[in-house]
Scaffold this motif. Structure first.
Motif, PDB file in Angstrom:
ATOM      1  N   THR A   1       0.951  -1.409   0.107  1.00 27.82           N
ATOM      2  CA  THR A   1      -0.043  -0.085  -0.031  1.00 27.82           C
ATOM      3  C   THR A   1       0.826   1.270  -0.012  1.00 27.82           C
ATOM      4  O   THR A   1       0.410   2.279  -0.383  1.00 27.82           O
ATOM      5  N   HIS A   2       2.074   1.136   0.690  1.00 25.64           N
ATOM      6  CA  HIS A   2       3.093   2.380   0.673  1.00 25.64           C
ATOM      7  C   HIS A   2       4.159   1.506   0.517  1.00 25.64           C
ATOM      8  O   HIS A   2       4.448   0.440   1.051  1.00 25.64           O
ATOM      9  N   LEU A   3       5.351   2.156  -0.175  1.00 18.01           N
ATOM     10  CA  LEU A   3       6.755   1.499  -0.172  1.00 18.01           C
ATOM     11  C   LEU A   3       7.164   1.409   0.978  1.00 18.01           C
ATOM     12  O   LEU A   3       7.398   2.304   2.023  1.00 18.01           O
ATOM     13  N   PHE A   4       8.027   0.391   1.290  1.00 16.90           N
ATOM     14  CA  PHE A   4       8.451   0.086   2.426  1.00 16.90           C
ATOM     15  C   PHE A   4      10.036   0.366   2.475  1.00 16.90           C
ATOM     16  O   PHE A   4      10.423   0.558   1.348  1.00 16.90           O
ATOM     17  N   PRO A   5      10.703   0.823   3.518  1.00 19.18           N
ATOM     18  CA  PRO A   5      11.894   1.267   3.522  1.00 19.18           C
ATOM     19  C   PRO A   5      13.054   0.015   3.024  1.00 19.18           C
ATOM     20  O   PRO A   5      12.628  -1.018   3.260  1.00 19.18           O
ATOM     21  N   THR A   6      14.201   0.531   2.290  1.00 17.69           N
ATOM     22  CA  THR A   6      14.892  -0.501   1.473  1.00 17.69           C
ATOM     23  C   THR A   6      15.476  -1.379   2.659  1.00 17.69           C
ATOM     24  O   THR A   6      15.829  -0.852   3.657  1.00 17.69           O
ATOM     25  N   GLY A   7      15.361  -2.384   2.308  1.00 18.45           N
ATOM     26  CA  GLY A   7      15.949  -3.621   2.920  1.00 18.45           C
ATOM     27  C   GLY A   7      14.956  -4.440   3.958  1.00 18.45           C
ATOM     28  O   GLY A   7      15.325  -5.436   4.586  1.00 18.45           O
ATOM     29  N   GLN A   8      13.815  -3.728   4.407  1.00 17.24           N
ATOM     30  CA  GLN A   8      12.474  -4.297   5.147  1.00 17.24           C
ATOM     31  C   GLN A   8      11.970  -5.566   4.446  1.00 17.24           C
ATOM     32  O   GLN A   8      11.364  -6.139   5.200  1.00 17.24           O
ATOM     33  N   LEU A   9      11.788  -5.308   3.319  1.00 17.66           N
ATOM     34  CA  LEU A   9      11.443  -6.509   2.414  1.00 17.66           C
ATOM     35  C   LEU A   9      12.174  -7.066   1.478  1.00 17.66           C
ATOM     36  O   LEU A   9      12.859  -6.380   0.661  1.00 17.66           O
ATOM     37  N   ASN A  10      12.170  -8.359   0.963  1.00 15.97           N
ATOM     38  CA  ASN A  10      13.022  -8.827  -0.037  1.00 15.97           C
ATOM     39  C   ASN A  10      12.200  -8.812  -1.415  1.00 15.97           C
ATOM     40  O   ASN A  10      11.084  -8.936  -1.407  1.00 15.97           O
ATOM     41  N   GLY A  11      13.115  -8.256  -2.349  1.00 17.14           N
ATOM     42  CA  GLY A  11      12.569  -8.294  -3.658  1.00 17.14           C
ATOM     43  C   GLY A  11      11.897  -7.065  -3.947  1.00 17.14           C
ATOM     44  O   GLY A  11      12.042  -5.983  -3.344  1.00 17.14           O
ATOM     45  N   ALA A  12      11.114  -6.946  -5.211  1.00 22.36           N
ATOM     46  CA  ALA A  12      10.505  -5.637  -5.615  1.00 22.36           C
ATOM     47  C   ALA A  12       9.393  -5.425  -4.880  1.00 22.36           C
ATOM     48  O   ALA A  12       8.686  -5.929  -4.422  1.00 22.36           O
ATOM     49  N   GLN A  13       8.807  -4.200  -5.247  1.00 21.73           N
ATOM     50  CA  GLN A  13       7.625  -3.766  -4.520  1.00 21.73           C
ATOM     51  C   GLN A  13       6.891  -2.942  -5.631  1.00 21.73           C
ATOM     52  O   GLN A  13       7.267  -2.166  -6.510  1.00 21.73           O
ATOM     53  N   GLN A  14       5.517  -3.187  -5.660  1.00 24.21           N
ATOM     54  CA  GLN A  14       4.598  -2.551  -6.577  1.00 24.21           C
ATOM     55  C   GLN A  14       3.418  -2.036  -5.615  1.00 24.21           C
ATOM     56  O   GLN A  14       2.934  -2.757  -4.954  1.00 24.21           O
ATOM     57  N   ILE A  15       3.041  -0.568  -5.750  1.00 23.13           N
ATOM     58  CA  ILE A  15       2.103  -0.013  -5.008  1.00 23.13           C
ATOM     59  C   ILE A  15       0.893  -0.390  -5.640  1.00 23.13           C
ATOM     60  O   ILE A  15       0.678  -0.220  -6.798  1.00 23.13           O
ATOM     61  N   VAL A  16      -0.168  -0.724  -4.689  1.00 21.32           N
ATOM     62  CA  VAL A  16      -1.576  -1.044  -5.414  1.00 21.32           C
ATOM     63  C   VAL A  16      -2.313  -0.581  -4.193  1.00 21.32           C
ATOM     64  O   VAL A  16      -2.123  -0.226  -3.346  1.00 21.32           O
ATOM     65  N   SER A  17      -3.742  -0.716  -4.616  1.00 19.03           N
ATOM     66  CA  SER A  17      -4.782  -0.081  -3.778  1.00 19.03           C
ATOM     67  C   SER A  17      -4.813  -1.217  -2.499  1.00 19.03           C
ATOM     68  O   SER A  17      -4.808  -2.268  -2.933  1.00 19.03           O
ATOM     69  N   PRO A  18      -5.417  -0.840  -1.228  1.00 22.51           N
ATOM     70  CA  PRO A  18      -5.808  -1.833  -0.510  1.00 22.51           C
ATOM     71  C   PRO A  18      -6.689  -2.778  -0.930  1.00 22.51           C
ATOM     72  O   PRO A  18      -6.744  -4.085  -0.410  1.00 22.51           O
ATOM     73  N   ASP A  19      -7.792  -2.323  -1.595  1.00 21.47           N
ATOM     74  CA  ASP A  19      -8.869  -3.239  -1.954  1.00 21.47           C
ATOM     75  C   ASP A  19      -8.362  -4.416  -2.971  1.00 21.47           C
ATOM     76  O   ASP A  19      -8.522  -5.571  -2.975  1.00 21.47           O
ATOM     77  N   TYR A  20      -7.274  -3.954  -3.917  1.00 20.44           N
ATOM     78  CA  TYR A  20      -6.860  -4.842  -4.936  1.00 20.44           C
ATOM     79  C   TYR A  20      -5.911  -6.042  -4.083  1.00 20.44           C
ATOM     80  O   TYR A  20      -5.841  -7.004  -4.251  1.00 20.44           O
ATOM     81  N   LEU A  21      -5.027  -5.320  -3.210  1.00 24.15           N
ATOM     82  CA  LEU A  21      -4.280  -6.203  -2.365  1.00 24.15           C
ATOM     83  C   LEU A  21      -5.272  -7.261  -1.438  1.00 24.15           C
ATOM     84  O   LEU A  21      -4.669  -8.308  -1.274  1.00 24.15           O
ATOM     85  N   GLY A  22      -6.233  -6.715  -1.015  1.00 21.92           N
ATOM     86  CA  GLY A  22      -7.071  -7.742  -0.253  1.00 21.92           C
ATOM     87  C   GLY A  22      -7.651  -8.701  -1.150  1.00 21.92           C
ATOM     88  O   GLY A  22      -8.350  -9.783  -0.293  1.00 21.92           O
ATOM     89  N   GLU A  23      -7.677  -8.510  -2.320  1.00 18.77           N
ATOM     90  CA  GLU A  23      -8.657  -9.526  -3.041  1.00 18.77           C
ATOM     91  C   GLU A  23      -7.830 -10.659  -3.828  1.00 18.77           C
ATOM     92  O   GLU A  23      -8.253 -11.681  -4.374  1.00 18.77           O
ATOM     93  N   ARG A  24      -6.415 -10.728  -3.453  1.00 17.72           N
ATOM     94  CA  ARG A  24      -5.391 -11.800  -3.869  1.00 17.72           C
ATOM     95  C   ARG A  24      -4.926 -12.412  -2.911  1.00 17.72           C
ATOM     96  O   ARG A  24      -4.250 -11.954  -1.958  1.00 17.72           O
ATOM     97  N   SER A  25      -5.032 -13.763  -3.025  1.00 14.17           N
ATOM     98  CA  SER A  25      -4.544 -14.701  -2.068  1.00 14.17           C
ATOM     99  C   SER A  25      -3.039 -14.533  -2.079  1.00 14.17           C
ATOM    100  O   SER A  25      -2.401 -14.127  -2.961  1.00 14.17           O
ATOM    101  N   THR A  26      -2.154 -14.674  -0.853  1.00 14.45           N
ATOM    102  CA  THR A  26      -0.843 -14.679  -0.430  1.00 14.45           C
ATOM    103  C   THR A  26      -0.321 -15.633   0.353  1.00 14.45           C
ATOM    104  O   THR A  26      -1.352 -16.218   0.987  1.00 14.45           O
TER     105      THR A  26
END
Length: 277
Positions: free
Chosen positions: A139-164
Motif C-alpha cells: 500500500t506504501h513503499l517499505f524502507p529499503t531492506g525491510q522486504l525482499n524483492g521488488a515492490q509495487q504499490i497497489v490499492s488496499p482493495d486490490y491487495l485484499g482480493e488476491r491470495s498470498t
C-alpha cells in the motif's frame, strides 16, 4: 556459560551417533546479520564441511523466497530444500530448473479480512502482500531492506482480493492486531515492535521442516536446528537437538537443548562442526 556449553556438547554427542543429520538453519541473526548477505567465511566453510560429511542443510527463514535464494548461492547450496516466509513456502533447489528452484509447497490464504480489520483499526497501516519469487504488492513503499524483492504499490482493495503466502502489517501499535488475527485462525508473528507477519493457519518453520524430513526419510532423532529468534521456537522444539545462538533472547536459550556462540563468534559454525563429529 559452562552449563550452556555442556548442553551443546551433550546434544552433539547424542546426534553424532546417527549417520545422516538434517540441520535446519535460520538466516537472520544466525548465519548473517539481520537483513544482510554477509556470511562469515568460517560459517560458509562449516556448512561445506557439514554437507561434505553427507548431512543435509535446510535453510529455514522468515525471509521471502527471493531473500533466501541468494543466501543459498553464497553457501554453495545447489540442491536440497529451502523454507521461506516462516514455513509458507518450501522450494527445492534445482540448477536445471529455469529459476534454479522448483516450488514444492505453497500455503496461501485470503488476506481480505485481515486487510479490512487492519485498516479499520489503524487507518495509516502499511501493508505488504508477498508475490512468490518476485517481491510484494504494497500500500506504501517499505524502507529499503525491510522486504525482499521488488515492490509495487497497489490499492488496499486490490491487495485484499488476491491470495498470498505472507501479509506484513507495519505501523505504530499494530501488535494489537495479533490477537484478533489469531482468533480468526491465522498465524500471526510479532517479529519486532510495529511489525506483524500473517500466514496461513497452523504454519511455522517446524511444519514445513517436518514435511522435508519425511521426504528425505530422516529419522526424527537425526534432526537439528540452529536459530536465534522467537520465530525459531517451534523449529527448535521440533528438532531432536535445538541449538540457540548465544545472543538469542533468554526464552529461546532456555528452551533450546544447547547454546552455541554468538553471531560475532560464528556460533553456527561451531554448532555445525559439533553436530557432524
Amino acid at each position: 556459560m559452562t552449563s550452556e556449553a555442556t548442553r551443546l556438547d551433550s546434544a552433539a554427542t547424542s546426534i553424532s551417533e546417527s549417520r545422516t543429520v538434517l540441520a535446519a538453519l535460520d538466516i537472520d541473526g544466525t548465519l548473517a546479520p539481520s537483513g544482510t548477505m554477509q556470511i562469515a567465511h568460517a560459517v560458509q566453510d562449516a556448512v561445506s564441511r557439514f554437507r561434505a560429511a553427507g548431512h543435509h542443510v535446510v535453510l529455514a527463514s522468515g525471509r521471502s523466497l527471493v531473500g533466501v535464494l541468494p543466501i543459498a548461492r553464497i553457501l554453495g547450496l545447489t540442491d536440497g530444500w529451502v523454507i521461506a516466509s516462516n514455513g509458507a513456502i518450501t522450494a527445492r533447489l534445482n540448477q536445471r530448473a529455469l529459476r534454479g528452484y522448483e516450488l514444492e509447497d505453497v500455503q496461501n490464504f485470503d488476506p481480505g479480512p485481515v486487510v479490512r480489520l487492519a485498516r479499520a483499526m489503524f487507518p495509516g497501516v502499511q501493508i505488504g502482500a508477498e508475490r512468490v519469487g518476485w517481491g510484494y504488492d504494497v500500500t506504501h513503499l517499505f524502507p529499503t531492506g525491510q522486504l525482499n524483492g521488488a515492490q509495487q504499490i497497489v490499492s488496499p482493495d486490490y491487495l485484499g482480493e488476491r491470495s498470498t503466502t505472507r501479509l506484513v502489517l507495519r505501523g505504530p501499535g499494530v501488535e494489537r492486531l495479533a490477537g484478533p488475527v489469531r482468533a480468526a485462525g491465522l498465524t500471526a508473528l510479532l517479529l519486532e515492535p510495529g511489525w506483524v507477519d500473517v500466514t496461513a493457519p497452523g504454519l511455522s518453520k517446524a511444519t514445513a521442516l517436518e514435511k522435508v524430513r519425511a521426504n528425505l526419510g530422516i529419522d526424527p532423532s537425526r534432526t537439528a536446528a540452529i536459530g536465534d529468534g522467537e520465530n525459531d521456537l517451534e523449529m527448535l522444539r521440533w528438532a531432536a537437538h535445538g541449538v540457540a545462538m548465544g545472543h538469542a533472547p533468554a526464552r529461546v536459550r532456555e528452551m533450546a537443548d544447547g547454546v552455541t556462540g554468538t553471531l560475532d563468534q560464528h556460533g553456527a559454525a561451531s554448532a555445525l562442526d559439533a553436530l557432524s563429529v
